[in-house]
Design a protein around this motif. Sequence first.
Motif, PDB file in Angstrom:
ATOM      1  N   TYR A   1      56.701  61.701  70.038  1.00 36.81           N
ATOM      2  CA  TYR A   1      55.592  62.018  69.153  1.00 36.81           C
ATOM      3  C   TYR A   1      56.111  62.872  68.014  1.00 36.81           C
ATOM      4  O   TYR A   1      57.000  63.706  68.190  1.00 36.81           O
ATOM      5  CB  TYR A   1      54.492  62.797  69.898  1.00 36.81           C
ATOM      6  CG  TYR A   1      53.477  61.934  70.609  1.00 36.81           C
ATOM      7  CD1 TYR A   1      53.725  61.463  71.891  1.00 36.81           C
ATOM      8  CD2 TYR A   1      52.277  61.597  70.001  1.00 36.81           C
ATOM      9  CE1 TYR A   1      52.784  60.672  72.549  1.00 36.81           C
ATOM     10  CE2 TYR A   1      51.331  60.806  70.654  1.00 36.81           C
ATOM     11  CZ  TYR A   1      51.602  60.345  71.921  1.00 36.81           C
ATOM     12  OH  TYR A   1      50.668  59.557  72.570  1.00 36.81           O
TER      13      TYR A   1
ATOM     14  N   PHE B   1      50.604  63.720  80.116  1.00 37.13           N
ATOM     15  CA  PHE B   1      51.943  63.739  79.563  1.00 37.13           C
ATOM     16  C   PHE B   1      52.634  65.044  79.940  1.00 37.13           C
ATOM     17  O   PHE B   1      52.012  66.098  79.989  1.00 37.13           O
ATOM     18  CB  PHE B   1      51.878  63.672  78.037  1.00 37.13           C
ATOM     19  CG  PHE B   1      51.594  62.306  77.480  1.00 37.13           C
ATOM     20  CD1 PHE B   1      51.843  62.038  76.150  1.00 37.13           C
ATOM     21  CD2 PHE B   1      51.075  61.295  78.266  1.00 37.13           C
ATOM     22  CE1 PHE B   1      51.581  60.787  75.610  1.00 37.13           C
ATOM     23  CE2 PHE B   1      50.806  60.045  77.747  1.00 37.13           C
ATOM     24  CZ  PHE B   1      51.060  59.787  76.401  1.00 37.13           C
TER      25      PHE B   1
ATOM     26  N   TYR C   1      39.083  57.748  78.219  1.00 34.40           N
ATOM     27  CA  TYR C   1      39.798  58.827  78.896  1.00 34.40           C
ATOM     28  C   TYR C   1      40.020  59.945  77.901  1.00 34.40           C
ATOM     29  O   TYR C   1      40.425  59.708  76.763  1.00 34.40           O
ATOM     30  CB  TYR C   1      41.146  58.329  79.443  1.00 34.40           C
ATOM     31  CG  TYR C   1      40.985  57.319  80.541  1.00 34.40           C
ATOM     32  CD1 TYR C   1      40.794  55.971  80.249  1.00 34.40           C
ATOM     33  CD2 TYR C   1      41.014  57.708  81.875  1.00 34.40           C
ATOM     34  CE1 TYR C   1      40.622  55.046  81.260  1.00 34.40           C
ATOM     35  CE2 TYR C   1      40.852  56.787  82.887  1.00 34.40           C
ATOM     36  CZ  TYR C   1      40.655  55.463  82.578  1.00 34.40           C
ATOM     37  OH  TYR C   1      40.480  54.540  83.578  1.00 34.40           O
TER      38      TYR C   1
ATOM     39  N   TYR D   1      41.399  64.167  77.254  1.00 37.44           N
ATOM     40  CA  TYR D   1      42.370  65.147  77.735  1.00 37.44           C
ATOM     41  C   TYR D   1      42.313  66.407  76.890  1.00 37.44           C
ATOM     42  O   TYR D   1      41.982  66.377  75.706  1.00 37.44           O
ATOM     43  CB  TYR D   1      43.799  64.574  77.620  1.00 37.44           C
ATOM     44  CG  TYR D   1      43.958  63.168  78.133  1.00 37.44           C
ATOM     45  CD1 TYR D   1      43.678  62.076  77.312  1.00 37.44           C
ATOM     46  CD2 TYR D   1      44.396  62.919  79.434  1.00 37.44           C
ATOM     47  CE1 TYR D   1      43.819  60.771  77.768  1.00 37.44           C
ATOM     48  CE2 TYR D   1      44.540  61.620  79.894  1.00 37.44           C
ATOM     49  CZ  TYR D   1      44.248  60.557  79.064  1.00 37.44           C
ATOM     50  OH  TYR D   1      44.385  59.262  79.524  1.00 37.44           O
TER      51      TYR D   1
ATOM     52  N   SER E   1      42.302  66.121  82.499  1.00 37.21           N
ATOM     53  CA  SER E   1      41.893  64.802  82.036  1.00 37.21           C
ATOM     54  C   SER E   1      40.502  64.503  82.587  1.00 37.21           C
ATOM     55  O   SER E   1      40.107  65.024  83.638  1.00 37.21           O
ATOM     56  CB  SER E   1      42.887  63.726  82.450  1.00 37.21           C
ATOM     57  OG  SER E   1      42.999  63.663  83.853  1.00 37.21           O
TER      58      SER E   1
ATOM     59  N   SER F   1      39.396  63.975  86.266  1.00 38.92           N
ATOM     60  CA  SER F   1      40.231  63.104  87.089  1.00 38.92           C
ATOM     61  C   SER F   1      41.529  63.793  87.496  1.00 38.92           C
ATOM     62  O   SER F   1      42.126  63.445  88.512  1.00 38.92           O
ATOM     63  CB  SER F   1      40.524  61.791  86.362  1.00 38.92           C
ATOM     64  OG  SER F   1      40.978  62.016  85.057  1.00 38.92           O
TER      65      SER F   1
ATOM     66  N   TYR G   1      43.037  53.376  81.163  1.00 36.67           N
ATOM     67  CA  TYR G   1      44.107  53.941  81.971  1.00 36.67           C
ATOM     68  C   TYR G   1      45.438  53.271  81.700  1.00 36.67           C
ATOM     69  O   TYR G   1      46.466  53.916  81.637  1.00 36.67           O
ATOM     70  CB  TYR G   1      43.745  53.816  83.450  1.00 36.67           C
ATOM     71  CG  TYR G   1      44.737  54.499  84.354  1.00 36.67           C
ATOM     72  CD1 TYR G   1      45.827  53.812  84.874  1.00 36.67           C
ATOM     73  CD2 TYR G   1      44.580  55.834  84.675  1.00 36.67           C
ATOM     74  CE1 TYR G   1      46.738  54.443  85.693  1.00 36.67           C
ATOM     75  CE2 TYR G   1      45.498  56.471  85.497  1.00 36.67           C
ATOM     76  CZ  TYR G   1      46.569  55.773  86.001  1.00 36.67           C
ATOM     77  OH  TYR G   1      47.463  56.396  86.808  1.00 36.67           O
TER      78      TYR G   1
ATOM     79  N   THR H   1      46.410  51.940  79.059  1.00 31.25           N
ATOM     80  CA  THR H   1      46.918  52.163  77.705  1.00 31.25           C
ATOM     81  C   THR H   1      47.799  53.400  77.717  1.00 31.25           C
ATOM     82  O   THR H   1      47.357  54.475  78.065  1.00 31.25           O
ATOM     83  CB  THR H   1      45.764  52.356  76.714  1.00 31.25           C
ATOM     84  OG1 THR H   1      44.955  51.193  76.720  1.00 31.25           O
ATOM     85  CG2 THR H   1      46.285  52.611  75.320  1.00 31.25           C
TER      86      THR H   1
ATOM     87  N   GLN I   1      48.252  58.101  74.023  1.00 31.90           N
ATOM     88  CA  GLN I   1      47.150  59.030  73.845  1.00 31.90           C
ATOM     89  C   GLN I   1      47.117  59.434  72.371  1.00 31.90           C
ATOM     90  O   GLN I   1      48.159  59.718  71.781  1.00 31.90           O
ATOM     91  CB  GLN I   1      47.312  60.258  74.738  1.00 31.90           C
ATOM     92  CG  GLN I   1      47.199  59.922  76.219  1.00 31.90           C
ATOM     93  CD  GLN I   1      47.342  61.132  77.119  1.00 31.90           C
ATOM     94  OE1 GLN I   1      47.349  62.271  76.687  1.00 31.90           O
ATOM     95  NE2 GLN I   1      47.460  60.872  78.411  1.00 31.90           N
TER      96      GLN I   1
END
Lengths: 115, 114
Positions: free
Chosen positions: A37, A103, B31, B33, B48, B55, B98, B100, B103
Amino acid sequence: AQTVTQSQPEMSVQEAETVTLSCTYDTSESDYYLFWYKQPPSRQMILVIRQEAYKQQNATENRFSVNFQKAAKSFSLKISDSQLGDAAMYFCAYRSATSGQNFVFGPGTRLSVLP
Amino acid sequence: EPEVTQTPSHQVTQMGQEVILRCVPISNHLYFYWYRQILGQKVEFLVSFYNNEISEKSEIFDDQFSVERPDGSNFTLKIRSTKLEDSAMYFCASSERYSTHEQFFGPGTRLTVL
């Protein structure tokens, strides 16, 4: 737990030259994804490139390519023909394919591009 | 191109006060985060959220933290009683599903606790 290491806090490159940013990671899993990123100053992180661990072929996106060495747990990013707009913080990140969505980021490498 | 947005860009608060950080994820994403980045340190996962429930959460996400999706567009992070060590950049992210891998991150909210 997985960890991601970026051993170069800062790097610089001359415009039009090539630079390689290093990333190593530690995991006991065999199926995962790796990402680079880019975070320009005062801007959000955007995805540069990603690699699925099950793929042997190194990912490429225009001037960006990776050298993925699964056995060595190494995932370096090569930027060719560097441009002024490439100056940013670069984060290497790991995501499990099987256990969780979050992540795990490395500490980042600040890249400067010199005109 | 759709983007994740966050407000405010900078929040200053007194220790012990409650803060709510707001995020608008990309509209078709499911989803959500929260991550934080203490100055000079790495980006760390907090929580998340999917289908109106948490989750996954990290050990950082203790009882002082909560998340909510109060309507169809906002996703909020509440810190009930802020501490000095909560000072950080807080990033919201969203993903379409999920499977994919990518983010999409917002620009972040810088929280300063005095």
